[in-house]
Design an enzyme around this catalytic site. Structure first.
Site, PDB file in Angstrom:
ATOM      1  N   CYS B 117       0.855  -1.181   0.000  1.00 44.75           N
ATOM      2  CA  CYS B 117       0.000   0.000   0.000  1.00 44.75           C
ATOM      3  C   CYS B 117       0.891   1.232   0.000  1.00 44.75           C
ATOM      4  CB  CYS B 117      -0.895   0.007   1.237  1.00 44.75           C
ATOM      5  SG  CYS B 117      -1.889   1.493   1.360  1.00 44.75           S
ATOM      6  N   LEU B 118       1.076   1.793  -1.175  1.00 44.81           N
ATOM      7  CA  LEU B 118       1.930   2.972  -1.279  1.00 44.81           C
ATOM      8  C   LEU B 118       1.341   3.862  -2.373  1.00 44.81           C
ATOM      9  CD1 LEU B 118       4.600   4.355  -0.400  1.00 44.81           C
ATOM     10  CD2 LEU B 118       5.754   3.079  -2.209  1.00 44.81           C
TER      11      LEU B 118
END
Lengths: 435, 180
Positions: B117-118
């Site tokens: 999750c970036l």
């Protein structure tokens, strides 16, 4: 959450897949061909009065527009396309060479904010390639800008050019923070990283201003936005993003909340022809005059004004020097010069139609000097071109699309102002008893 | 798989979306992608950053790479070798690569299947990001997780409450991959 747990892992996985692959269903090409603005008017025909009045007026002042795909890049794409299209319309390869040089020097901006060449070179190369294509199109005598439409519909080339413009804009902003920070709700660095650099993030007003300041203005092009919204008024609200456009070329954007398209004003050719004063006089058998749509015979001897040749401005031969052949017209029809006031949308003239000034564009007629020789023969048409001044709406070679709508024709059925007059009865055309 | 743990909006990679885009964008664009990836590779070799490396897979397909991050000092990941896969879409760099941890990892922003999750790998992706900048971002995420949007909520909680216990989880989960 309890609802979600009720679904099996398989179902969840299926939904997740659907969600991942979801793309808003936006149809159409990235950049369309020119379309009649009338279709925008039709879209709003049953909408709010302000919108329908504005779009009807817009269809007259700007008869054509070009649709940008609403995929998050539309504003960027509109400006980038408009930039190349304007450059092409000038048909000046030397000028494009200067732009190539200017863009090379703009690479300094990218370097100064720390972008490395190996990452941005594919974008600068794509832009340069488009410049080269434009030069060859001009040299090859391309009739229209369809090569640009094709180039911009190649998603890869299109993305590369848009990315290039985005990076130049964000670099420009980072190097000139004092000009923009006050207008931003978040730190400029963060704004650039989240609102300018990522592909498919819509341009906002600050970004558009920075794009114009940093990238477009150096070309000498103006950028004008015409806002179509529900605000008061019968015409779209124009806004100039660049105070001056020395070359006279202007990129015009139609803005509807959340979306940009390109607009084209009434007659791109108006400035390529000598300016002649229609209300002043028709001197002779001006063969370019399209008589078809006129409701009367053009008898040039009747329409000639006897004292015309006494007017020194005509004796000079070429009273007005032709403007450079610039596709977008130099003056916005919205600029408040007295000359332009009367060209504004006929939709604005519901009540005070008769108060339209009868003469304003031409230099005033000098008082008739002593007794001019009576004109016995029609002056022959000079090779310098027709000596009448048509208003820009009349000059359209194809009169059926931009019909004379100003003073001389205020009683004409083509004057759309009549549509708002409840007592108006259109003239019925009977093909057999004409003439 | 434990989907209920996920932030469904931010979780999964965009591989499918990217491949769908590429079908419309194709043409001979692979040339441009290749050129860009070669430039990145050259850059990584000429000026490597400490603790990260990446190289195209041996199969000759420049669109899939394997990268390595060495766990930074003074983090629970210190000294660990973490392998990642990069899958580049055909319209790279206009869409982000799909990046996955191949090495099992315990971290608030990575899930148990290695998904990441970036934001810069999703909607904040920009075409000037690259393998190196992604790896550097991930490297710093190892020492400073973004606990505001965790993929692994338990890890996020533990990171804040009990660093010792967190590190035990990291080591328990870690397993070195065989060299391919």
């Amino acid at each position: 959450m309890s609802n979600m747990n009720a679904l099996s892992a398989d179902e969840m996985e299926r939904f997740q897949k659907l969600s991942n692959t979801y793309e808003p269903d936006v149809q159409g090409p990235l950049v369309s061909r020119k379309e009649p603005t009338q279709s925008v008017a039709l879209e709003y025909a049953n909408a709010d009065h302000a919108l329908s009045a504005k779009t009807n007026a817009l269809a007259i002042t700007h008869p054509e527009y070009r649709i940008m795909k609403g995929d998050g890049n539309c504003g960027w794409r509109a400006v980038a396309f408009g930039y190349f299209e304007t450059l092409f319309a000038l048909r000046d390869p030397m000028r494009i060479q200067r732009e190539i040089t200017r863009f090379k020097s703009l690479e300094m901006l990218l370097k100064q904010v720390g972008h490395s060449e190996h990452l941005y070179e594919i974008f600068t190369e794509a832009t340069e390639d488009l410049f080269t294509q434009t030069i060859s199109a001009i040299q090859g005598g391309a009739g229209d800008e369809s090569f640009l439409v094709d180039a911009f519909n190649n998603e890869f080339a299109s993305s590369a050019v848009i990315t290039h413009f985005r990076l130049l804009t964000s670099s420009w902003m980072r190097l000139n923070p004092h000009r923009y920070q006050a207008f931003l709700s978040l730190p400029l660095e963060q704004y650039c990283a989240s609102q300018i650099d990522p592909l498919k993030t819509e341009i906002d007003e600050v970004g558009l201003q920075a794009l114009v300041d940093g990238v477009i203005e150096g070309a000498g092009f103006g950028v004008e936005i015409l806002y179509l919204d529900r605000s008061e008024g019968d015409a779209v609200t124009p806004h100039q993003l660049s105070p001056h456009s020395p070359s006279g070329a202007t990129i015009r954007l139609l803005y509807r909340p959340g979306h940009y398209d390109l607009l084209y004003p009434a007659d791109p050719n108006v400035n390529m022809e000598p300016i002649v004063n229609y209300q002043y006089a028709m001197t002779s058998d001006y063969s370019n005059w399209n008589e078809g749509p006129l409701g009367f015979d053009v008898d040039s001897s009747l329409m000639a004004i006897p004292n015309l040749m006494a007017d020194p401005s005509f004796a000079m031969g070429t009273p007005m020097s032709p403007m450079p052949s610039v596709s977008p017209t130099p003056t916005s029809p919205f600029r408040m010069s007295p000359q332009q006031e009367m060209y504004q949308s006929p939709m604005q003239t519901h009540a005070p139609i008769p108060s339209i000034p009868v003469s304003s564009p031409p230099p005033p007629i000098p008082p008739p000097s002593a007794a001019p020789p009576p004109m016995t023969t029609l002056p022959s048409r000079s090779s310098d071109g027709p000596q009448i001044r048509l208003n820009p709406l009349v000059m359209k070679p194809n009169l059926s699309r931009s019909l004379p709508v100003t003073t001389p024709f205020k009683n004409s059925p083509y004057n759309q102002a009549h549509f708002q007059n409840s007592d108006f009865e259109p003239i019925h055309w009977e093909p057999h008893d004409r003439r | 798989m434990d989907y209920s743990m996920e932030d469904t909006q931010n979780s999964a990679p965009d591989a499918l979306e990217a491949s769908k885009l590429s079908t419309t964008a194709q043409r001979s664009d692979t040339q441009s992608v290749t050129k860009r990836l070669q430039a990145e590779l050259m850059q990584l070799m000429l000026s490597p950053s400490p603790g990260i490396s990446a190289f195209p897979d041996a199969d000759g397909n420049l669109l899939s790479w394997t990268a390595t991050i060495i766990g930074p000092t003074e983090t629970p990941y210190e000294g660990l070798t973490l392998k990642l896969s990069f899958a580049f879409p055909n319209n790279y760099p206009y869409s982000p690569p799909t990046v996955l941890f191949k090495t099992p990892i315990y971290h608030p922003n990575f899930d148990f299947s290695g998904r990441i999750c970036l934001d810069i790998l999703k909607d904040k992706w920009s075409a000037v990001y690259n393998v190196q900048s992604v790896l550097l971002s991930l490297q710093s995420l190892l020492g400073e997780p973004n606990n505001a949007s965790p993929l692994n909520a338990q890890a996020a909680e533990l990171w804040d409450s009990d660093q010792e216990e967190f590190k035990r989880h990291v080591l328990a989960r870690h397993r070195d991959l065989d060299e391919e």
